[in-house]
Scaffold this motif. Sequence first.
Motif, short mmCIF file in Angstrom:
data_model
loop_
_atom_site.label_atom_id
_atom_site.label_comp_id
_atom_site.label_asym_id
_atom_site.label_seq_id
_atom_site.Cartn_x
_atom_site.Cartn_y
_atom_site.Cartn_z
N TRP A 35 8.48 0.82 4.88
CA TRP A 35 7.44 1.26 3.98
C TRP A 35 6.95 2.17 5.10
O TRP A 35 6.47 1.72 6.04
CB TRP A 35 6.38 0.24 3.44
CG TRP A 35 6.78 -0.25 2.02
CD1 TRP A 35 7.14 -1.44 1.82
CD2 TRP A 35 6.46 0.50 0.81
NE1 TRP A 35 7.47 -1.60 0.31
CE2 TRP A 35 6.92 -0.40 -0.30
CE3 TRP A 35 5.59 1.78 0.64
CZ2 TRP A 35 6.81 -0.23 -1.42
CZ3 TRP A 35 5.64 1.89 -0.66
CH2 TRP A 35 6.13 1.05 -1.76
N TYR A 36 6.39 3.43 4.72
CA TYR A 36 5.85 4.27 5.74
C TYR A 36 4.60 4.85 4.84
O TYR A 36 4.55 4.58 3.61
CB TYR A 36 6.83 5.83 5.94
CG TYR A 36 7.85 5.44 6.91
CD1 TYR A 36 9.35 5.02 6.42
CD2 TYR A 36 7.47 5.99 8.13
CE1 TYR A 36 10.12 4.90 7.48
CE2 TYR A 36 8.71 5.72 9.05
CZ TYR A 36 9.97 5.26 8.81
OH TYR A 36 10.90 4.99 9.77
N VAL A 37 3.86 5.20 5.65
CA VAL A 37 2.48 5.67 5.13
C VAL A 37 2.24 7.16 5.80
O VAL A 37 2.52 7.39 6.75
CB VAL A 37 1.35 4.56 5.50
CG1 VAL A 37 0.91 4.59 6.88
CG2 VAL A 37 -0.09 5.48 4.96
N GLN A 38 1.59 8.12 4.89
CA GLN A 38 1.29 9.39 5.26
C GLN A 38 -0.21 9.73 4.92
O GLN A 38 -0.43 9.77 3.77
CB GLN A 38 2.28 10.29 4.61
CG GLN A 38 2.03 11.87 5.12
CD GLN A 38 3.05 12.79 4.74
OE1 GLN A 38 3.44 12.85 3.31
NE2 GLN A 38 3.31 13.91 5.57
N TYR A 39 -1.08 9.52 5.94
CA TYR A 39 -2.20 9.73 5.86
C TYR A 39 -2.67 11.47 5.55
O TYR A 39 -1.63 12.08 6.07
CB TYR A 39 -3.37 9.37 6.94
CG TYR A 39 -3.27 7.74 7.05
CD1 TYR A 39 -2.46 7.15 7.95
CD2 TYR A 39 -3.74 6.92 6.05
CE1 TYR A 39 -2.29 5.73 7.93
CE2 TYR A 39 -3.67 5.48 6.40
CZ TYR A 39 -2.97 4.92 7.14
OH TYR A 39 -2.84 3.58 7.23
N PRO A 40 -3.76 11.77 4.67
CA PRO A 40 -3.62 13.06 4.55
C PRO A 40 -3.49 14.21 5.68
O PRO A 40 -4.42 13.84 6.75
CB PRO A 40 -5.17 13.12 3.87
CG PRO A 40 -5.30 12.06 3.27
CD PRO A 40 -4.70 10.93 4.38
N GLY A 41 -2.67 14.96 5.72
CA GLY A 41 -2.36 15.80 6.91
C GLY A 41 -1.63 15.40 8.02
O GLY A 41 -1.55 16.02 8.81
N GLN A 42 -1.05 14.20 7.86
CA GLN A 42 -0.39 13.63 9.06
C GLN A 42 0.80 13.32 8.86
O GLN A 42 1.54 13.32 7.71
CB GLN A 42 -1.25 12.46 9.34
CG GLN A 42 -2.78 12.54 9.95
CD GLN A 42 -3.16 11.09 10.34
OE1 GLN A 42 -2.63 10.42 10.89
NE2 GLN A 42 -4.56 11.11 10.41
N HIS A 43 1.47 13.01 10.04
CA HIS A 43 2.83 12.63 9.76
C HIS A 43 3.39 11.16 9.27
O HIS A 43 2.39 10.40 9.09
CB HIS A 43 3.78 12.72 10.91
CG HIS A 43 3.13 12.10 12.00
ND1 HIS A 43 2.17 12.11 12.71
CD2 HIS A 43 3.74 10.89 12.55
CE1 HIS A 43 1.85 11.17 13.69
NE2 HIS A 43 2.97 10.34 13.66
#
Lengths: 115, 119
Positions: A35-43
């Motif tokens: 599981w990966y997470v991508q916060y707003p505007g980030q990688h």
Amino acid sequence: AQSVSQHNHHVILSEAASLELGCNYSYGGTVNLFWYVQYPGQHLQLLLKYFSGDPLVKGIKGFEAEFIKSKFSFNLRKPSVQWSDTAEYFCAVNAGKAAGNKLTFGGGTRVLVKP
Amino acid sequence: DTAVSQTPKYLVTQMGNDKSIKCEQNLGHDTMYWYKQDSKKFLKIMFSYNNKELIINETVPNRFSPKSPDKAHLNLHINSLELGDSAVYFCASSPRGLAGGPGFGDTQYFGPGTRLTVL
């Protein structure tokens, strides 16, 4: 070929609510799950991963996921979300050399946590 | 101390132009990747290199050509840019990536992305 599906495209919930995001994959052999997470505007950042052993995996920021082989599932959970958990969440599977040793991502689930 | 870096962060260009995106990793990893994330956030692998050798080449138009001068760098060159090429391109790296036994599929570390806009 391996494929990954995430059931929910958008999830909206309030702070302190519990979160569960579904992920199913299609591949009959041994897999590694992420599981990966991508916060707003980030990688993309890794939340957690399963390679072998205990099917209940604990990751960063209070997240955990359970691998259920019989259901081809790897659902992500967090008992109590915070506003800062607002992000896009991606499930991914790697079935190894037999499947081209590539990471296949699900379509992502956008989570919005209201303060 | 950025582990995986990409330049530029933003790229705006006209249709028909040729452009390059650069990627560098200082993690000592053997394998590097390029992914495309479309406007619906769908992520799809494009290429993978292991020790400068092309390993994965998905169904990508041959206008896209990756180049790996050494194992720490994987650049993406795009010829004759089209509107549909507008996307965010992510570079990633992993320690091995090619072992077929238990423990295969190392964690991939992603760069910050390059947002390409083709006008």
